[in-house]
Design a protein around this motif. Structure first.
Motif, PDB file in Angstrom:
ATOM      1  N   ARG A 148       0.833  -1.204   0.000  1.00 16.12           N
ATOM      2  CA  ARG A 148       0.000   0.000   0.000  1.00 16.12           C
ATOM      3  C   ARG A 148       0.857   1.240   0.000  1.00 16.12           C
ATOM      4  O   ARG A 148       1.975   1.246   0.485  1.00 16.12           O
ATOM      5  N   THR A 149       0.311   2.302  -0.535  1.00 13.96           N
ATOM      6  CA  THR A 149       0.983   3.582  -0.452  1.00 13.96           C
ATOM      7  C   THR A 149       0.703   4.235   0.902  1.00 13.96           C
ATOM      8  O   THR A 149      -0.350   4.024   1.498  1.00 13.96           O
ATOM      9  N   LEU A 150       1.669   5.007   1.325  1.00 11.96           N
ATOM     10  CA  LEU A 150       1.537   5.700   2.598  1.00 11.96           C
ATOM     11  C   LEU A 150       1.180   7.174   2.403  1.00 11.96           C
ATOM     12  O   LEU A 150       1.253   7.956   3.350  1.00 11.96           O
ATOM     13  N   SER A 151       0.809   7.550   1.190  1.00 16.24           N
ATOM     14  CA  SER A 151       0.677   8.955   0.832  1.00 16.24           C
ATOM     15  C   SER A 151      -0.351   9.716   1.663  1.00 16.24           C
ATOM     16  O   SER A 151      -0.226  10.917   1.841  1.00 16.24           O
ATOM     17  N   ARG A 152      -1.354   9.048   2.188  1.00 13.10           N
ATOM     18  CA  ARG A 152      -2.393   9.758   2.920  1.00 13.10           C
ATOM     19  C   ARG A 152      -2.078   9.942   4.386  1.00 13.10           C
ATOM     20  O   ARG A 152      -2.836  10.594   5.111  1.00 13.10           O
ATOM     21  N   TYR A 153      -0.968   9.369   4.848  1.00 15.70           N
ATOM     22  CA  TYR A 153      -0.687   9.353   6.284  1.00 15.70           C
ATOM     23  C   TYR A 153       0.469  10.262   6.681  1.00 15.70           C
ATOM     24  O   TYR A 153       1.448  10.406   5.954  1.00 15.70           O
ATOM     25  N   VAL A 154       0.333  10.835   7.854  1.00 18.03           N
ATOM     26  CA  VAL A 154       1.490  11.386   8.545  1.00 18.03           C
ATOM     27  C   VAL A 154       2.245  10.184   9.103  1.00 18.03           C
ATOM     28  O   VAL A 154       1.650   9.253   9.641  1.00 18.03           O
ATOM     29  N   MET A 155       3.561  10.205   8.975  1.00 18.55           N
ATOM     30  CA  MET A 155       4.371   9.077   9.419  1.00 18.55           C
ATOM     31  C   MET A 155       5.327   9.507  10.522  1.00 18.55           C
ATOM     32  O   MET A 155       5.778  10.655  10.560  1.00 18.55           O
ATOM     33  N   GLY A 156       5.642   8.564  11.387  1.00 19.68           N
ATOM     34  CA  GLY A 156       6.544   8.907  12.484  1.00 19.68           C
ATOM     35  C   GLY A 156       7.348   7.721  12.960  1.00 19.68           C
ATOM     36  O   GLY A 156       7.086   6.577  12.584  1.00 19.68           O
ATOM     37  N   TRP A 157       8.345   8.032  13.773  1.00 18.95           N
ATOM     38  CA  TRP A 157       9.176   7.021  14.426  1.00 18.95           C
ATOM     39  C   TRP A 157       9.179   7.278  15.932  1.00 18.95           C
ATOM     40  O   TRP A 157       9.241   8.447  16.371  1.00 18.95           O
ATOM     41  N   PHE A 158       9.129   6.186  16.669  1.00 17.77           N
ATOM     42  CA  PHE A 158       9.182   6.246  18.121  1.00 17.77           C
ATOM     43  C   PHE A 158      10.266   5.300  18.614  1.00 17.77           C
ATOM     44  O   PHE A 158      10.587   4.316  17.957  1.00 17.77           O
ATOM     45  N   LEU A 159      10.785   5.600  19.791  1.00 18.34           N
ATOM     46  CA  LEU A 159      11.797   4.759  20.427  1.00 18.34           C
ATOM     47  C   LEU A 159      11.301   4.304  21.784  1.00 18.34           C
ATOM     48  O   LEU A 159      10.810   5.120  22.572  1.00 18.34           O
ATOM     49  N   GLN A 160      11.436   3.016  22.026  1.00 14.05           N
ATOM     50  CA  GLN A 160      11.202   2.503  23.368  1.00 14.05           C
ATOM     51  C   GLN A 160      12.512   1.940  23.891  1.00 14.05           C
ATOM     52  O   GLN A 160      12.939   0.852  23.483  1.00 14.05           O
ATOM     53  N   ALA A 161      13.156   2.707  24.735  1.00 12.60           N
ATOM     54  CA  ALA A 161      14.409   2.282  25.340  1.00 12.60           C
ATOM     55  C   ALA A 161      14.125   1.266  26.457  1.00 12.60           C
ATOM     56  O   ALA A 161      13.014   1.246  27.001  1.00 12.60           O
ATOM     57  N   PRO A 162      15.098   0.452  26.800  1.00 10.25           N
ATOM     58  CA  PRO A 162      14.891  -0.551  27.855  1.00 10.25           C
ATOM     59  C   PRO A 162      14.390   0.063  29.151  1.00 10.25           C
ATOM     60  O   PRO A 162      14.991   1.009  29.675  1.00 10.25           O
ATOM     61  N   GLY A 163      13.262  -0.426  29.653  1.00 13.31           N
ATOM     62  CA  GLY A 163      12.716   0.040  30.916  1.00 13.31           C
ATOM     63  C   GLY A 163      12.045   1.394  30.857  1.00 13.31           C
ATOM     64  O   GLY A 163      11.695   1.959  31.903  1.00 13.31           O
ATOM     65  N   LYS A 164      11.850   1.928  29.652  1.00 13.01           N
ATOM     66  CA  LYS A 164      11.258   3.255  29.533  1.00 13.01           C
ATOM     67  C   LYS A 164       9.989   3.228  28.690  1.00 13.01           C
ATOM     68  O   LYS A 164       9.706   2.259  27.992  1.00 13.01           O
ATOM     69  N   GLU A 165       9.251   4.330  28.762  1.00 15.32           N
ATOM     70  CA  GLU A 165       8.060   4.480  27.949  1.00 15.32           C
ATOM     71  C   GLU A 165       8.451   4.735  26.490  1.00 15.32           C
ATOM     72  O   GLU A 165       9.526   5.254  26.192  1.00 15.32           O
ATOM     73  N   ARG A 166       7.544   4.374  25.608  1.00 12.68           N
ATOM     74  CA  ARG A 166       7.753   4.683  24.193  1.00 12.68           C
ATOM     75  C   ARG A 166       7.669   6.196  24.008  1.00 12.68           C
ATOM     76  O   ARG A 166       6.750   6.845  24.537  1.00 12.68           O
ATOM     77  N   GLU A 167       8.616   6.752  23.245  1.00  8.17           N
ATOM     78  CA  GLU A 167       8.639   8.203  23.087  1.00  8.17           C
ATOM     79  C   GLU A 167       8.824   8.607  21.631  1.00  8.17           C
ATOM     80  O   GLU A 167       9.417   7.876  20.833  1.00  8.17           O
TER      81      GLU A 167
END
Length: 122
Positions: free
Chosen positions: A27-46
């Motif tokens: 599928r194309t992603l053209s309609r979406y805002v895209m992002g990246w998140f990091l979940q470090a060990p023992g921490k919340e996803r940010e």
């Protein structure tokens, strides 16, 4: 339903680089805002970075500004996160996310990938 698949994670020494990719199966992603998140060990996803559906606007967490670059290809098939000058604190699972309106925090995305592990050794 959008299924996101990340790739490109791995083990790298501090100061090195990695490029993460995220695609949506067939599928194309053209309609979406895209992002990246990091979940470090023992921490919340940010939040790490986001890019508008047009690709004209990007946003970054302060901790990665000047080191990471988010981009999307012209065909809107993939989204990338170029990570340079990596630090041990960048270690964790990186998740690709897609949202209809915006991506600024973990409550915004409508879809998530399974994540890819990045480990930065000192």
């Amino acid at each position: 339903q959008v299924q996101l698949v990340e790739s490109g994670g791995g083990l790298v020494q501090a100061g090195g680089s990695l490029r993460l990719s995220c695609t949506a199966s067939g599928r194309t992603l053209s309609r979406y805002v895209m992002g990246w998140f990091l979940q470090a060990p023992g921490k919340e996803r940010e939040f790490v970075a986001s890019i508008s559906s047009s690709g004209s606007t990007t946003s970054y967490a302060d901790s990665v500004k000047g080191r990471f670059t988010i981009s999307r290809d012209n065909a809107n098939i993939a989204v990338y996160l170029q990570m340079n000058s990596l630090r041990p604190e960048d270690t964790g699972v990186y998740y690709c996310a897609a949202g209809a309106l915006r991506i600024e925090n973990v409550r915004d995305p409508n879809y998530w990938g399974q994540g890819t592990q990045v480990t930065v050794s000192s």
